[in-house]
Each structure stands twice: as structure tokens, then as C-alpha cells.
Design an enzyme around this catalytic site. Sequence first.
Site, short mmCIF file in Angstrom:
data_model
loop_
_atom_site.label_atom_id
_atom_site.label_comp_id
_atom_site.label_asym_id
_atom_site.label_seq_id
_atom_site.Cartn_x
_atom_site.Cartn_y
_atom_site.Cartn_z
N CYS A 1 0.84 -1.20 0.00
CA CYS A 1 0.00 0.00 0.00
C CYS A 1 0.87 1.25 0.00
O CYS A 1 0.54 2.24 -0.66
CB CYS A 1 -0.95 0.00 1.19
SG CYS A 1 -2.19 -1.33 1.11
N ALA A 2 1.99 1.20 0.71
CA ALA A 2 2.92 2.33 0.70
C ALA A 2 3.45 2.57 -0.71
O ALA A 2 3.51 3.71 -1.18
CB ALA A 2 4.08 2.08 1.68
#
Length: 162
Positions: free
Chosen positions: A45-46
Site C-alpha cells: 500500500c505504501a
Amino acid sequence: MMVEVGDQARDFSIPDHNGNTVRLSAFPGKRVVLSFHPLAWTRICAGQMKALEANREAFDALGAVALGISVDSVPCKHAWAESLGIGKTRLLADFWPHGAVAQIYGVFDRTKGYSRRANIVVDEVGRIIFVAEYPATTVPDMQDVLDALRAQERHAEEVPGA
């Protein structure tokens, strides 16, 4: 059921990572990239949010704004944005009602309690022009989103009023 190309996008109102209210309808004349991701503080997600930030100038040049959306709370999203060095991309907190935006766009996983990984592009008149879902273990390549934005731009130039 996940939204489809050609559907009318539903408006929403949720806070960003700074606590400011964001409405889909607040971007007149812009195309909006809704980039759903499962949870903050995860490596993939980062990478997805960093890809939005890295492509911000390309989105700007195409008359688009990108929004990262997950079910995390505002304080969580704020701390995460700071830790990632996200300064321009707005990260939205679809926290309460839990996953409401993900639900209306058909990307909420009720079993897991968070959204699936997906990019949805809404055009200037609120019509969905691109939908893609990605494996949870894959950082989406923003090139497909940029290609969709460019294709829609070319189509509008070729067909006035389209």
C-alpha cells in the site's frame, strides 16, 4: 458489485489525512483517480501511495487529481503520509461509516473489513472511464491509469462534445 466503465460515479464526502472534507463533486473540470488500497502501514500500500505522489505532475498535466483511499482513520493516515513523505497527494480516510466509499464503488471486502486494491477513474462529468482491480500483493503500475487518461483526452479531442 464493482462499478463499471460508463457508470455514473456516486458522490461522497470523507476526510483526508489532514481532517479536511473531500467531496468527489469538489473537483469540477477535473478527472479524479480513486486509488483504493487495503490498509495503511503495509509495504505494498505504501508503494501504491508513493506511485500516486510520484506521478502527481503527470496527473496534473492531464487535468486529473489522484486520491488514495483506505478504511484507516484520519490520525493513522496523517502519520502514515508523514512517514512516507507524501506532501501533495490527498489520502482519504474511509473510516466511518466503515468503508462506505469502498462499498458504493463495489471494492469493499466484507470478509476482511477493508477495500480491495483498485483504481477507478472518474471523468469531468462524473462518468467512470476506467476500472482496474489488482492482486493484493501487487503495487499497481500507474501507467495503465495514465494511458486511460490520455486515451480519454484524445477521444474528447477527436469527438467534440464527447
